[in-house]
Structures are given as structure tokens and as C-alpha cells.
Design a protein around this motif. Sequence first.
Motif, mmCIF file in Angstrom:
data_model
loop_
_atom_site.group_PDB
_atom_site.id
_atom_site.type_symbol
_atom_site.label_atom_id
_atom_site.label_comp_id
_atom_site.label_asym_id
_atom_site.label_seq_id
_atom_site.Cartn_x
_atom_site.Cartn_y
_atom_site.Cartn_z
ATOM 1 N N PHE A 69 0.826 -1.205 0.000
ATOM 2 C CA PHE A 69 0.000 0.000 0.000
ATOM 3 C C PHE A 69 0.866 1.262 0.000
ATOM 4 O O PHE A 69 0.467 2.298 -0.539
ATOM 5 C CB PHE A 69 -0.940 0.008 1.207
ATOM 6 N N LEU A 72 1.839 2.482 -3.390
ATOM 7 C CA LEU A 72 0.819 3.189 -4.149
ATOM 8 C C LEU A 72 1.129 4.678 -4.267
ATOM 9 O O LEU A 72 0.720 5.315 -5.247
ATOM 10 C CB LEU A 72 -0.547 3.009 -3.481
ATOM 11 N N THR A 76 0.915 5.948 -7.920
ATOM 12 C CA THR A 76 -0.202 6.852 -8.198
ATOM 13 C C THR A 76 0.289 8.234 -8.597
ATOM 14 O O THR A 76 -0.290 8.886 -9.478
ATOM 15 C CB THR A 76 -1.106 6.960 -6.956
ATOM 16 N N MET A 103 -7.142 5.214 -5.760
ATOM 17 C CA MET A 103 -5.853 4.705 -5.281
ATOM 18 C C MET A 103 -5.234 5.664 -4.262
ATOM 19 O O MET A 103 -4.615 5.233 -3.282
ATOM 20 C CB MET A 103 -4.904 4.477 -6.454
ATOM 21 N N ALA A 107 -4.308 4.567 -0.391
ATOM 22 C CA ALA A 107 -2.969 4.800 0.163
ATOM 23 C C ALA A 107 -3.040 5.667 1.420
ATOM 24 O O ALA A 107 -2.353 5.395 2.415
ATOM 25 C CB ALA A 107 -2.077 5.459 -0.884
#
Length: 518
Positions: A69, A72, A76, A103, A107
Motif C-alpha cells: 500500500f 501506491l 499513483t 488509489m 494509500a
Amino acid sequence: MPPRPNQTNSRNPRADAQANKMANARRPLQKLLIGFAMTFFGASMLLPFKDDTAGLWSIFSLMASFNPFNWLFLFTSLYYVRVIFRLHEVKLPILHALLIFMMMSVASINLYFQRFSIKVGIGIIFWLASGYLLVATSIRWRYPKGGLKSGFAALLLFTGLSVWVQGLYRDGMANHIWGNSGSLQNSEVPESVNSAASEPAIGVGSEALPNYAASASTVSKPSDLNQNSLIQVSRDFQIYNPWAQKDAKISCETFAKLAYPVLLPPRFLEDGYEWRSYQHGDGVCNNLMYVGTPYHGKAADIMYKIWQDRRSNIYVLMSNRADQALYNDSFTITRDTNGLAKKADYIKTLNAGFAHLIDDNSLPMADGEYVFSKAETPTQPDNLVAGCEMKAIKDRFNTYQWGTGRVNFRGQSIIKPQTYCSSNHVSIAHLSSDVAQMAKGTANALENRLHIKLFNAKDLKPVSCGSVAIALSASETQAWNSGQLRAESVQISPAQSTGCLNVAVKLNNGRVVQNDGN
């Protein structure tokens, strides 16, 4: 290939005119929303993001963890840059923008759950805002009359969030993010309370301090402190505390330092109260507590300041009224190391002076700290019943208002407290965590014991022999924790054989439990 906004399509002049009209109406607001989106994204890369570091560095440092995570943030951000600079070429731009914003949200939510081990900065909010604005921009790009309200709603929403989130995450670092509905603001002091604990003496223990002489000029170092020295504490409550993190190794030291890791004087002024340190426990890891009573006397002679910088360095400064430093030091606390533990000699230096602040130097130190003497053991029986409410103080860990006085239980484990009172005494009954079981990995383990603490009603001074633990069955422990089991009264009487107290608790299930008089 679709015609450009100003390109004429001779086959359908009316359609061309309509398209040009829509394109012209769309272009200024397109540019405005794109500008806002890029500004917010750029700001997020420069503002504090994680652990007071800028977003650009934070999103790369988060990659060091094995938490997918956290990855991300980088993925992203790169995806965001690609889409916003090529928005006119992207097929289904609204879908891409929604995916990016989702996303970002995932996160950020994951980072929120890590708030006990990291500091989350305002850059996160600007990062989320840029994602929301990208959605508004893509809507405006696809539908010329859409996206405007969404864009300006984003500006208002995230401006408010950017202010609110700072206090929210600071509370998170204090281990509780939602306030107790029954808690008091720190500055709130009840004018009157209908309970025996409503009249603690102002300046409790003043018999040990006949007057606060202007002795600051004679103090040049901590060891020069004397019984008349009055210390005002000014401290940062949100400093990084390795013992307060959710993944800290469970031990007695964890509980001892849970409330605050830096050594405080045994007597000091803070929040308009005079606080005194006492030892009042029955075998729970940390038995120290502070009792505070309203103070209205002269100004302090000495300022004791504790604060932390953006790199987690902790600074300790003690100075007199002339702003002359009596003591200063600094400590580095990181995720892996605790500078306070490595420089434990600072405790010896400060305690050399703190030893002169207490009322009886013959008392043994408790957990490496000096404490005041407790009130004498009661010589007459007493019966305490429910009626003196104790309320949690907002933003002050393990601290409660009891009438006009306050008690800070520091690192003690106080679970499901219930309070009782008479004209002479007040008492708290509570459960505690089972540290031994928690250290073995059993989460939220409770001791099968009911802890009772007894105080004078007048000044909240802890009573000698007034802290006992009484055995409960496992089912009774769970019933107390769920609120089904309560105590109707607490009875105390002198124990002739031991010179301490017999404590009997009448439960609402009809059973009476008591200690052995020790």
C-alpha cells in the motif's frame, strides 16, 4: 481525427458553430481547474507529508517498506503526472481520474492506520485534493457544463480538511483519535460538583511549603533547588514516544513510560494546577501518579521546558526568571533508538535537585523518581457509595477531573473505572491489563483482579495502604469489562493484625469480595 476547436467543418456548419461555442465555453475553466490540480499536487510534493519530510522525498522513502500500500504513493503520483499532462489524449479520462483518486484514498487510509508510528503532515490533504480536482477537470473536459461545481467544492472541502486534519493526527499520536463524549476540555474546570470530592484544598500540602521565597537568584544548577523552589512546566505533549506506539514491546517499562518519556519534577505547576507525584499501586507495573489541585499563588521561580524539533530531537531546558539556563540537554529519538535511555545520566542530574522538592527525603524512590508521602492509614471504618463522578480530561492521557482536583494515573492501566465516595474518602475501582499475558502475544488480556485505590476526599491525597487488588473470577472480569457488573459500595476498616486496611466490595451480583488486610 476530430476537428480542432476553431476548425470549420463545411459539411455541417451548425454543428461546427455549436462545437466551437462549447469549446470556447470550456477552455478557460479547463485551464483554471487544471491549474488548481497542478498547484495542489505540486504543493503536496513540497509540504510536510510523512514524519515532517516533504512529499517528494516521502513517496520514495515509503518504498523502503514491504507494505504494498505504501508503494501506491509513488505509482499513483507517476500515474497522476502522466494523465494530467496528456489529458487531451487519454481515452475515458473520467475513468482514469476516478481510478487515480481511489488509489490515492486507499494509500492515505493505509497511512492513517500507521499514525501511531509515523507523523502525517498536511501534504497528504493537498495530495488528495489534487486527485479530486483531477476528477473535476476530467468531467469539465468531457462535459463542458460539468465539473465546475465539483472543482470549487473541492477547494472548500480540502481547505477545511487541511486545518482539521492537523489536530486529528496529533490526537492520533496520543493513541486516541476520537474524544470521549464524557470528557472535559483541558481548560474546563467545574464550578461546583455534588460529590465528596468537590472541595480539594487549594495548594494541597502547603504545610510543607510555608512560603515560596524568591529563591531563584540562588539557583545556578539543578542541585541548588530547595523546598521553596516552584517550577513551571511547559512541554510538548506530542513528542515522539517509542513506548506509546501500538507495536511497542509490552513490558513494565512500556507502561511506566507510556504517558510521557521525559522526567518531570515531583512537584510542578501546569495547566493552572499544582501537581505532586505519589506512589500508589498494588503490584501493577507502574505505580506512580500525579495529583493536581488548583493553584492561585505567586508566579513560578523556574521554567522547565521540553520540546521537539522536526527531526525528532528532544530538548530539555531549565532556566530561572532571569532567563539564565540552569540545565539544558538534547536527545535523539528515532523509530529504532531512544536517546533518553542512552543518556540516562540526565535523570541523575535532575534528580539531584528534585530530591529537595519533596516533603520527606527518607522515602524510597519509586521507578527512579522521588515521590511525596501519602496520607495516613484511616483508623475508622468508612462506607463509600457511588456518586462522585470522575471525567476524563481531553488531550491529557490518563488524566481525570474529580471535583475540583485532578488525577493523572500516568502509565497505569485504568480500564472501566467506577468511582465511590463518602464525606472522608473517594475511591476508584478498575480493571488492568495483564502485562505478562500481553508480552506473550495475548491481545487485550485482562487481570482477573479488581483494583481499588483510596484517596482523601478533601485533597485527593492517596491513602497509605489504600491501594489493593481483589481476585475476581474470569466471568466476573468480563462482566465488569462489559458494564454488566458494578460495585454498589466499597467498605474499609482498619486491619488490627497488620495495621493496614480491610477493603470489602459489594457487587451487584450479590457477592462481596475483599482483600486479606495487607
